[in-house]
Motif scaffolding. Structure first.
Motif, PDB file in Angstrom:
ATOM      1  N   THR A 146       6.181   4.397   7.715  1.00 51.04           N
ATOM      2  CA  THR A 146       6.158   3.747   6.846  1.00 51.04           C
ATOM      3  C   THR A 146       4.954   3.610   6.241  1.00 51.04           C
ATOM      4  O   THR A 146       4.142   3.475   5.464  1.00 51.04           O
ATOM      5  CB  THR A 146       7.047   2.291   6.593  1.00 51.04           C
ATOM      6  N   LEU A 174       3.168   7.259   5.683  1.00 49.05           N
ATOM      7  CA  LEU A 174       3.404   7.058   4.031  1.00 49.05           C
ATOM      8  C   LEU A 174       2.995   6.361   2.660  1.00 49.05           C
ATOM      9  O   LEU A 174       2.162   7.263   1.737  1.00 49.05           O
ATOM     10  CB  LEU A 174       5.099   7.385   3.087  1.00 49.05           C
ATOM     11  N   GLU A 175       2.542   4.890   2.931  1.00 50.50           N
ATOM     12  CA  GLU A 175       2.412   4.364   2.206  1.00 50.50           C
ATOM     13  C   GLU A 175       0.925   4.205   1.738  1.00 50.50           C
ATOM     14  O   GLU A 175       0.450   4.309   0.898  1.00 50.50           O
ATOM     15  CB  GLU A 175       2.328   2.744   2.534  1.00 50.50           C
ATOM     16  N   VAL A 226       2.087   6.055  -1.584  1.00 56.59           N
ATOM     17  CA  VAL A 226       2.784   4.532  -2.611  1.00 56.59           C
ATOM     18  C   VAL A 226       1.730   3.452  -3.148  1.00 56.59           C
ATOM     19  O   VAL A 226       1.078   3.702  -3.516  1.00 56.59           O
ATOM     20  CB  VAL A 226       3.596   4.262  -1.740  1.00 56.59           C
ATOM     21  N   PHE A 256       5.203   7.462  -7.340  1.00 55.80           N
ATOM     22  CA  PHE A 256       5.464   6.965  -5.339  1.00 55.80           C
ATOM     23  C   PHE A 256       6.163   5.565  -4.936  1.00 55.80           C
ATOM     24  O   PHE A 256       7.034   4.953  -3.839  1.00 55.80           O
ATOM     25  CB  PHE A 256       4.776   6.878  -4.800  1.00 55.80           C
ATOM     26  N   VAL A 297       9.322   5.017  -3.423  1.00 55.26           N
ATOM     27  CA  VAL A 297      10.182   5.346  -2.117  1.00 55.26           C
ATOM     28  C   VAL A 297      10.091   4.460  -1.252  1.00 55.26           C
ATOM     29  O   VAL A 297      11.059   4.595  -0.202  1.00 55.26           O
ATOM     30  CB  VAL A 297       9.395   6.721  -1.857  1.00 55.26           C
ATOM     31  N   ILE A 298       9.419   3.888  -1.040  1.00 59.69           N
ATOM     32  CA  ILE A 298       9.343   3.026  -0.513  1.00 59.69           C
ATOM     33  C   ILE A 298       9.956   1.011  -1.216  1.00 59.69           C
ATOM     34  O   ILE A 298       9.142   0.466  -1.787  1.00 59.69           O
ATOM     35  CB  ILE A 298       8.059   2.568   0.780  1.00 59.69           C
TER      36      ILE A 298
END
Lengths: 205, 197
Positions: free
Chosen positions: B8, B11-12, B16, B190, B193-194
């Motif tokens: 996480t 990706l952040e 993101v 994005f 995405v989270i």
């Protein structure tokens, strides 16, 4: 050199955003509303005045080779003061601005003015210069914040005072308060400024 | 607070909450050093390296020195000094071993000191109470996100040298900001995405 023209210079010709193109990060990041913009600009103004004053007062004692570390320490000290004061007295605003308050340390405007102005001029004029640049920054943040808040939410209400409420007449564009809106607003404003400058240059030669 | 998974955080950091396009950290170099891919790559490499080191060093300093001494309020001053020292180190290594890169980066290397991306990453680590592994992961992720955006921007600007642009836009900062607008629009997507906490 007179104090008033030095002050005005910071707002017009040497405007931090459109003249010198310094300090882009906070200009874009905190202008999702007018309120955030004002809070950020006042914090920066305080740091600017403090650091310009200190650096100018010590300019004859600072050896050229270590001037940058000294300037950074002076600036970081004032930023820490702002950080603690805002956390204590305006906690809501503080949590909104988040990481950008301590990041005033690396705002190019502050160190840029210490380098370019305070090291070469007396204390009085350095303070005037800091007020000019700070006010220029404030006006730019209000302008950009106003445009984005209006287009993005249709309501401008800094500190609970509603200035404009057009939510009945328009559909706000969410993109404007998100990051693309920031880039777009400043790009368009810069194009206008460039166009004016080029017109002036073509006329005056 | 739930422990954030490393993926996480990765990706952040990269997509993101991309440092340049979403968080607006480090914009000076984003418009300044992206005229060609080579120097954008060099600058990005330097930033990733400094960010990972800074995340490590600041974590150690904050948790083992500042907190025991109850000096947390000094964090801004301490971190900026740590970063300045690291930048000096990178500059020294590059000048000694990769002089060609050193010449092309020119004045931008010392500017990493005042690059808000590095200090921003370090401060975000502290504000989120990340543990050691998380801090270093976030430092690297933020650096990678920076690299992605820098390389995209440099490639677009290189290719667009043959395009006509209005005179008032030019090929400098204003042009870069228009390109950034469009890049940022795609990165905003994005967000889904989270899921937000």
């Amino acid at each position: 050199m007179n104090p008033l023209s030095e002050f005005i210079r910071g707002i017009t010709k040497d405007n931090p955003t459109f003249g010198l193109v310094l300090g882009l990060c906070p200009t874009l990041a905190v202008t999702s509303s007018v309120e955030n913009g004002i809070g950020m600009a006042l914090g920066t103004l305080f740091v600017l005045v403090g650091s310009n004053m200190m650096v100018s007062a010590m300019r004859k004692q600072i050896p050229a080779s270590v001037r940058l570390p000294i300037e950074i320490i002076v600036i970081a000290t004032f930023v820490t003061i702002v950080d603690m004061v805002m956390e204590a007295f305006t906690p809501d605003l503080y949590s909104q601005l988040g990481v950008f308050i301590p990041l005033i340390v690396v705002n190019c405007i502050v160190i840029g003015r210490a380098e370019a102005y305070a090291l070469k001029n007396g204390v009085f004029y350095s303070i005037i210069d800091a007020f000019g640049e700070g006010t220029g920054f404030l006006l730019v943040l209000i302008l950009i914040g106003g445009i984005r808040e209006f287009l993005g939410t249709a309501i401008i209400d800094p500190f609970g005072v509603t200035v404009i409420d057009a939510s009945a007449y328009m559909n706000p564009a969410m993109y404007m308060v998100l990051s693309p809106g920031a880039f777009l607003t400043i790009a368009v404003l810069m194009t206008i400024v460039n166009y004016r400058k080029q017109q002036k240059a073509a006329k005056g030669g | 607070m739930v422990e954030k998974a490393l993926l996480t955080i990765l990706l952040e950091g990269v997509f993101v909450k991309n440092f340049l396009l979403i968080q607006f950290l480090g914009l000076c170099s984003f418009v300044g050093v992206t005229k060609d891919v080579k120097s954008a790559g060099g600058m990005s490499g330097a930033v990733v390296f400094v960010m990972a080191l800074a995340a490590t060093a600041s974590y150690a300093l904050y948790n083992f020195v500042l907190i025991p001494l109850k000096l947390e309020f000094l964090r801004t001053i301490v971190f900026i000094v740590v970063i300045a020292a690291l930048v000096q180190l990178v500059e020294f290594i590059l000048r000694k071993h990769v002089p060609a890169l050193y010449r092309s980066l020119g004045i931008y290397l010392p500017l990493i000191t005042t690059n808000c991306a590095v200090l921003g990453a370090v401060l975000i680590n502290v504000m989120n109470d990340y543990n050691f592994i998380q801090s270093v992961t976030f430092g690297i992720a933020a650096g990678l996100g920076y690299t992605v955006a820098m390389l995209m921007m440099a490639a677009i600007r290189e290719k667009s040298n043959i395009v006509n642009v209005p005179k008032a836009v030019g090929r400098g900062v204003t042009y870069a900001l228009f390109v950034a607008t469009i890049m940022s629009m795609s990165f905003v997507n994005f967000f889904g995405v989270i899921p937000l906490e």
